[in-house]
Design a protein around this motif. Structure first.
Motif, PDB file in Angstrom:
ATOM      1  N   ARG A 169       0.789  -1.362   0.144  1.00 57.07           N
ATOM      2  CA  ARG A 169      -0.095  -0.011  -0.186  1.00 57.07           C
ATOM      3  C   ARG A 169       0.618   1.774   0.278  1.00 57.07           C
ATOM      4  N   PHE A 170       0.556   1.923  -0.950  1.00 57.85           N
ATOM      5  CA  PHE A 170       1.119   3.882  -0.602  1.00 57.85           C
ATOM      6  C   PHE A 170       0.374   4.215   0.950  1.00 57.85           C
ATOM      7  N   PRO A 171       1.910   4.690   1.528  1.00 61.92           N
ATOM      8  CA  PRO A 171       2.909   5.139   0.910  1.00 61.92           C
ATOM      9  C   PRO A 171       3.938   3.915   1.596  1.00 61.92           C
ATOM     10  N   PHE A 172       3.425   3.603   2.312  1.00 62.57           N
ATOM     11  CA  PHE A 172       4.435   2.700   2.611  1.00 62.57           C
ATOM     12  C   PHE A 172       5.087   1.592   1.424  1.00 62.57           C
TER      13      PHE A 172
ATOM     14  N   GLN B  33       6.429   2.950  -0.962  1.00 61.64           N
ATOM     15  CA  GLN B  33       7.558   3.623  -1.936  1.00 61.64           C
ATOM     16  C   GLN B  33       8.616   4.150  -0.706  1.00 61.64           C
ATOM     17  N   LEU B  34       7.728   3.559   0.438  1.00 62.44           N
ATOM     18  CA  LEU B  34       9.113   3.952   2.039  1.00 62.44           C
ATOM     19  C   LEU B  34      10.280   2.999   2.198  1.00 62.44           C
ATOM     20  N   TYR B  35       9.470   2.463   1.898  1.00 62.81           N
ATOM     21  CA  TYR B  35       9.981   0.950   2.259  1.00 62.81           C
ATOM     22  C   TYR B  35      11.001   0.530   0.973  1.00 62.81           C
ATOM     23  N   ASN B  36      10.716   1.004  -0.154  1.00 57.99           N
ATOM     24  CA  ASN B  36      11.488   0.090  -1.513  1.00 57.99           C
ATOM     25  C   ASN B  36      13.053   1.263  -1.090  1.00 57.99           C
ATOM     26  N   ALA B  37      12.413   3.167  -0.463  1.00 58.98           N
ATOM     27  CA  ALA B  37      13.494   3.391  -0.489  1.00 58.98           C
ATOM     28  C   ALA B  37      14.751   3.344   0.144  1.00 58.98           C
ATOM     29  N   TYR B  38      14.095   2.547   1.643  1.00 58.18           N
ATOM     30  CA  TYR B  38      15.130   3.042   2.184  1.00 58.18           C
ATOM     31  C   TYR B  38      15.669   1.386   2.191  1.00 58.18           C
ATOM     32  N   PHE B  39      14.865   0.041   1.875  1.00 56.70           N
ATOM     33  CA  PHE B  39      15.344  -1.363   1.917  1.00 56.70           C
ATOM     34  C   PHE B  39      16.241  -1.329   0.874  1.00 56.70           C
ATOM     35  N   ASN B  40      15.842  -0.950  -0.263  1.00 56.33           N
ATOM     36  CA  ASN B  40      16.920  -0.985  -1.750  1.00 56.33           C
ATOM     37  C   ASN B  40      18.070  -0.242  -1.581  1.00 56.33           C
TER      38      ASN B  40
ATOM     39  N   LEU C  91       2.806  -8.199   9.687  1.00 57.07           N
ATOM     40  CA  LEU C  91       3.076  -7.131  10.824  1.00 57.07           C
ATOM     41  C   LEU C  91       3.631  -6.041   9.428  1.00 57.07           C
ATOM     42  N   THR C  92       3.553  -4.910  10.671  1.00 52.25           N
ATOM     43  CA  THR C  92       3.985  -3.971  10.428  1.00 52.25           C
ATOM     44  C   THR C  92       4.078  -2.967   8.820  1.00 52.25           C
TER      45      THR C  92
END
Ligand code: SAM
Length: 220
Positions: free
Chosen positions: A146-149, A151-158, A208-209
Protein backbone atom coordinates in the motif's frame (compact mmCIF):
# COMPACT_ATOMS: atom_id res chain seq x y z
CA UNK A 1 28.04 -15.04 3.20
CA UNK A 2 26.53 -15.47 6.68
CA UNK A 3 29.96 -16.57 7.97
CA UNK A 4 31.32 -13.20 6.78
CA UNK A 5 28.72 -11.05 8.50
CA UNK A 6 28.23 -13.15 11.66
CA UNK A 7 30.29 -10.76 13.84
CA UNK A 8 28.02 -7.80 13.05
CA UNK A 9 24.78 -9.72 12.48
CA UNK A 10 23.06 -9.12 15.83
CA UNK A 11 23.89 -5.42 15.93
CA UNK A 12 22.86 -4.81 12.31
CA UNK A 13 19.68 -6.84 12.71
CA UNK A 14 18.38 -4.63 15.50
CA UNK A 15 19.84 -1.40 14.10
CA UNK A 16 18.54 -1.76 10.54
CA UNK A 17 15.09 -2.90 11.69
CA UNK A 18 15.01 -0.13 14.34
CA UNK A 19 14.48 -2.90 16.91
CA UNK A 20 11.15 -4.01 15.40
CA UNK A 21 12.52 -7.53 14.80
CA UNK A 22 12.49 -8.05 18.58
CA UNK A 23 8.75 -7.31 18.73
CA UNK A 24 8.07 -9.58 15.72
CA UNK A 25 9.90 -12.50 17.38
CA UNK A 26 7.94 -12.07 20.62
CA UNK A 27 4.67 -12.03 18.70
CA UNK A 28 5.65 -15.16 16.78
CA UNK A 29 6.56 -17.11 19.90
CA UNK A 30 3.27 -16.18 21.62
CA UNK A 31 1.46 -18.12 18.86
CA UNK A 32 2.95 -21.32 20.27
CA UNK A 33 1.76 -20.84 23.85
CA UNK A 34 -1.45 -22.76 23.23
CA UNK A 35 0.33 -26.05 22.40
CA UNK A 36 2.86 -25.82 25.29
CA UNK A 37 5.74 -27.32 23.25
CA UNK A 38 8.41 -29.24 25.16
CA UNK A 39 10.80 -29.90 22.25
CA UNK A 40 11.31 -27.06 19.77
CA UNK A 41 13.41 -26.91 16.60
CA UNK A 42 14.67 -23.49 15.42
CA UNK A 43 15.58 -23.91 11.75
CA UNK A 44 18.23 -21.52 10.32
CA UNK A 45 18.84 -20.41 13.90
CA UNK A 46 21.81 -18.16 13.02
CA UNK A 47 23.01 -16.59 16.27
CA UNK A 48 20.01 -18.03 18.12
CA UNK A 49 17.82 -15.01 18.95
CA UNK A 50 14.59 -16.79 18.00
CA UNK A 51 15.65 -19.86 20.03
CA UNK A 52 16.26 -17.61 23.05
CA UNK A 53 12.82 -16.03 22.67
CA UNK A 54 11.32 -19.55 22.57
CA UNK A 55 12.58 -20.14 26.14
CA UNK A 56 9.59 -18.04 27.27
CA UNK A 57 7.47 -21.12 26.50
CA UNK A 58 9.36 -23.05 29.18
CA UNK A 59 10.37 -25.98 26.92
CA UNK A 60 12.61 -28.86 28.02
CA UNK A 61 14.88 -28.21 25.05
CA UNK A 62 15.35 -26.02 21.98
CA UNK A 63 17.59 -27.24 19.17
CA UNK A 64 18.88 -24.53 16.84
CA UNK A 65 20.23 -25.75 13.51
CA UNK A 66 22.18 -23.74 10.92
CA UNK A 67 24.51 -24.25 7.99
CA UNK A 68 26.87 -21.38 8.90
CA UNK A 69 29.59 -22.18 11.45
CA UNK A 70 30.31 -18.45 11.85
CA UNK A 71 26.73 -17.69 12.89
CA UNK A 72 26.65 -20.76 15.18
CA UNK A 73 29.93 -19.73 16.86
CA UNK A 74 28.49 -16.32 17.73
CA UNK A 75 25.32 -18.03 18.95
CA UNK A 76 27.16 -20.57 21.11
CA UNK A 77 29.15 -17.80 22.79
CA UNK A 78 25.90 -15.94 23.49
CA UNK A 79 24.25 -19.04 25.01
CA UNK A 80 27.29 -19.68 27.24
CA UNK A 81 27.45 -16.06 28.40
CA UNK A 82 23.75 -16.02 29.24
CA UNK A 83 23.60 -19.53 30.69
CA UNK A 84 20.97 -20.82 28.24
CA UNK A 85 21.77 -24.52 28.73
CA UNK A 86 18.41 -25.64 27.31
CA UNK A 87 19.52 -24.50 23.85
CA UNK A 88 21.69 -26.76 21.69
CA UNK A 89 23.26 -25.16 18.61
CA UNK A 90 23.80 -27.75 15.86
CA UNK A 91 25.40 -27.68 12.43
CA UNK A 92 23.09 -28.91 9.67
CA UNK A 93 21.22 -28.25 6.47
CA UNK A 94 17.53 -27.43 6.66
CA UNK A 95 17.04 -29.30 3.40
CA UNK A 96 18.28 -32.52 4.97
CA UNK A 97 17.45 -32.39 8.69
CA UNK A 98 19.38 -34.95 10.78
CA UNK A 99 16.36 -36.06 12.85
CA UNK A 100 13.85 -38.89 12.77
CA UNK A 101 10.26 -38.16 11.73
CA UNK A 102 7.55 -36.82 14.10
CA UNK A 103 10.11 -35.65 16.70
CA UNK A 104 9.34 -31.99 17.47
CA UNK A 105 6.32 -30.37 19.13
CA UNK A 106 7.00 -27.07 17.38
CA UNK A 107 9.26 -25.69 14.65
CA UNK A 108 10.19 -22.03 14.32
CA UNK A 109 12.05 -20.26 11.49
CA UNK A 110 13.02 -16.58 11.66
CA UNK A 111 14.12 -14.94 8.40
CA UNK A 112 15.46 -18.31 7.24
CA UNK A 113 13.15 -19.82 4.61
CA UNK A 114 13.98 -17.00 2.17
CA UNK A 115 17.54 -18.31 2.08
CA UNK A 116 16.78 -21.96 1.32
CA UNK A 117 18.14 -23.07 -2.03
CA UNK A 118 15.16 -25.37 -2.54
CA UNK A 119 12.27 -23.92 -0.56
CA UNK A 120 9.90 -26.90 -1.01
CA UNK A 121 12.58 -29.35 0.13
CA UNK A 122 13.17 -27.35 3.33
CA UNK A 123 9.44 -27.09 4.05
CA UNK A 124 8.94 -30.82 3.41
CA UNK A 125 11.76 -31.62 5.85
CA UNK A 126 10.14 -29.48 8.53
CA UNK A 127 6.83 -31.25 7.95
CA UNK A 128 8.57 -34.63 8.28
CA UNK A 129 10.24 -33.95 11.63
CA UNK A 130 7.19 -32.21 13.19
CA UNK A 131 4.91 -34.48 15.22
CA UNK A 132 1.24 -34.84 14.18
CA UNK A 133 -0.63 -31.94 15.81
CA UNK A 134 2.61 -29.96 16.10
CA UNK A 135 2.83 -26.36 14.94
CA UNK A 136 5.19 -24.48 12.63
CA UNK A 137 5.69 -20.71 12.99
CA UNK A 138 7.58 -18.92 10.23
CA UNK A 139 8.61 -15.28 10.34
CA UNK A 140 9.83 -13.85 7.05
CA UNK A 141 10.18 -10.53 5.26
CA UNK A 142 7.45 -9.62 2.83
CA UNK A 143 6.70 -6.62 0.64
CA UNK A 144 4.27 -3.88 1.66
CA UNK A 145 1.75 -3.23 -1.10
CA UNK A 146 0.00 0.00 0.00
CA UNK A 147 0.92 3.64 -0.64
CA UNK A 148 2.94 5.22 0.98
CA UNK A 149 4.49 2.27 2.86
CA UNK A 150 5.47 0.53 -0.37
CA UNK A 151 7.39 3.59 -1.62
CA UNK A 152 9.01 4.37 1.76
CA UNK A 153 9.98 0.74 2.23
CA UNK A 154 11.46 0.46 -1.28
CA UNK A 155 13.58 3.58 -0.73
CA UNK A 156 14.84 2.36 2.65
CA UNK A 157 15.30 -1.31 1.79
CA UNK A 158 16.84 -0.89 -1.67
CA UNK A 159 19.01 2.19 -1.18
CA UNK A 160 19.63 3.16 2.46
CA UNK A 161 19.85 -0.27 4.13
CA UNK A 162 22.41 -1.80 1.70
CA UNK A 163 24.67 1.24 2.15
CA UNK A 164 24.60 1.14 5.96
CA UNK A 165 24.91 -2.67 5.96
CA UNK A 166 27.92 -2.58 3.60
CA UNK A 167 29.58 0.19 5.58
CA UNK A 168 29.26 -1.54 8.98
CA UNK A 169 29.71 -5.19 7.98
CA UNK A 170 32.36 -4.47 5.32
CA UNK A 171 30.65 -7.11 3.17
CA UNK A 172 29.71 -5.84 -0.29
CA UNK A 173 27.31 -8.61 -1.21
CA UNK A 174 25.35 -9.38 1.96
CA UNK A 175 23.19 -6.31 2.24
CA UNK A 176 22.52 -6.18 -1.50
CA UNK A 177 21.50 -9.81 -1.28
CA UNK A 178 18.97 -8.97 1.45
CA UNK A 179 16.58 -6.81 -0.66
CA UNK A 180 17.13 -9.08 -3.68
CA UNK A 181 16.22 -12.20 -1.74
CA UNK A 182 13.10 -10.52 -0.32
CA UNK A 183 12.05 -9.51 -3.87
CA UNK A 184 12.50 -13.07 -5.08
CA UNK A 185 10.65 -14.70 -2.16
CA UNK A 186 7.07 -15.93 -2.82
CA UNK A 187 5.35 -14.14 0.08
CA UNK A 188 1.72 -14.02 1.27
CA UNK A 189 -0.71 -16.29 -0.55
CA UNK A 190 2.00 -17.86 -2.70
CA UNK A 191 3.74 -19.04 0.46
CA UNK A 192 0.57 -20.29 2.18
CA UNK A 193 -0.19 -22.32 -0.98
CA UNK A 194 3.24 -23.94 -0.68
CA UNK A 195 2.61 -24.80 2.98
CA UNK A 196 -0.72 -26.32 2.05
CA UNK A 197 0.82 -28.34 -0.83
CA UNK A 198 3.36 -29.80 1.61
CA UNK A 199 0.50 -30.98 3.86
CA UNK A 200 0.19 -28.33 6.60
CA UNK A 201 -3.37 -27.58 7.81
CA UNK A 202 -5.06 -24.63 9.52
CA UNK A 203 -2.61 -22.27 7.80
CA UNK A 204 -2.59 -18.61 8.80
CA UNK A 205 -0.77 -15.57 7.39
CA UNK A 206 -0.56 -12.33 9.35
CA UNK A 207 1.20 -9.27 7.89
CA UNK A 208 3.22 -7.31 10.48
CA UNK A 209 4.14 -3.59 10.48
CA UNK A 210 2.44 -2.59 7.19
CA UNK A 211 3.50 -5.88 5.60
CA UNK A 212 7.27 -5.50 6.03
CA UNK A 213 7.22 -8.97 7.59
CA UNK A 214 4.66 -11.76 7.70
CA UNK A 215 3.97 -14.43 10.25
CA UNK A 216 2.85 -17.81 8.89
CA UNK A 217 1.60 -20.76 10.93
CA UNK A 218 0.50 -24.28 10.10
CA UNK A 219 -0.38 -27.50 11.88
CA UNK A 220 0.73 -31.03 10.89
C1 SAM B 1 18.91 -13.96 8.20
S1 SAM B 1 19.63 -15.25 9.11
C2 SAM B 1 18.40 -15.56 10.35
C3 SAM B 1 18.96 -16.04 11.64
C4 SAM B 1 17.98 -16.15 12.81
N1 SAM B 1 16.98 -17.16 12.57
C5 SAM B 1 17.33 -14.85 13.15
O1 SAM B 1 16.11 -14.81 13.31
O2 SAM B 1 18.04 -13.86 13.32
C6 SAM B 1 19.43 -16.62 8.03
C7 SAM B 1 20.17 -17.87 8.47
O3 SAM B 1 19.78 -18.94 7.59
C8 SAM B 1 20.88 -19.83 7.53
N2 SAM B 1 20.68 -20.76 6.40
C9 SAM B 1 20.61 -20.47 5.09
N3 SAM B 1 20.42 -21.59 4.37
C10 SAM B 1 20.36 -22.61 5.26
C11 SAM B 1 20.20 -24.01 5.14
N4 SAM B 1 20.05 -24.60 3.94
N5 SAM B 1 20.21 -24.76 6.25
C12 SAM B 1 20.38 -24.19 7.48
N6 SAM B 1 20.55 -22.87 7.66
C13 SAM B 1 20.55 -22.08 6.56
C14 SAM B 1 22.06 -18.89 7.38
O4 SAM B 1 23.28 -19.51 7.68
C15 SAM B 1 21.67 -17.78 8.39
O5 SAM B 1 22.23 -18.02 9.66
Amino acid sequence: MFDNISGNYDFLNHFLSLGIDIIWRKKAIRLLKVIKPKLILDVATGTGDFAIEALRLNPDKVIGIDISEGMLDMGRKKMMARGHHQIEMMTGDSENLPFEGNKFDAIIVGFGVRNFEHLEKGLAEMFRVLRPGGKVVILEFSRPTRFPFKQLYNAYFNFILPKIGRWISNDKAAYTYLPESVQAFPDGEKFTTKLSDIGFKEITCQPLTFGISSLYTGIK
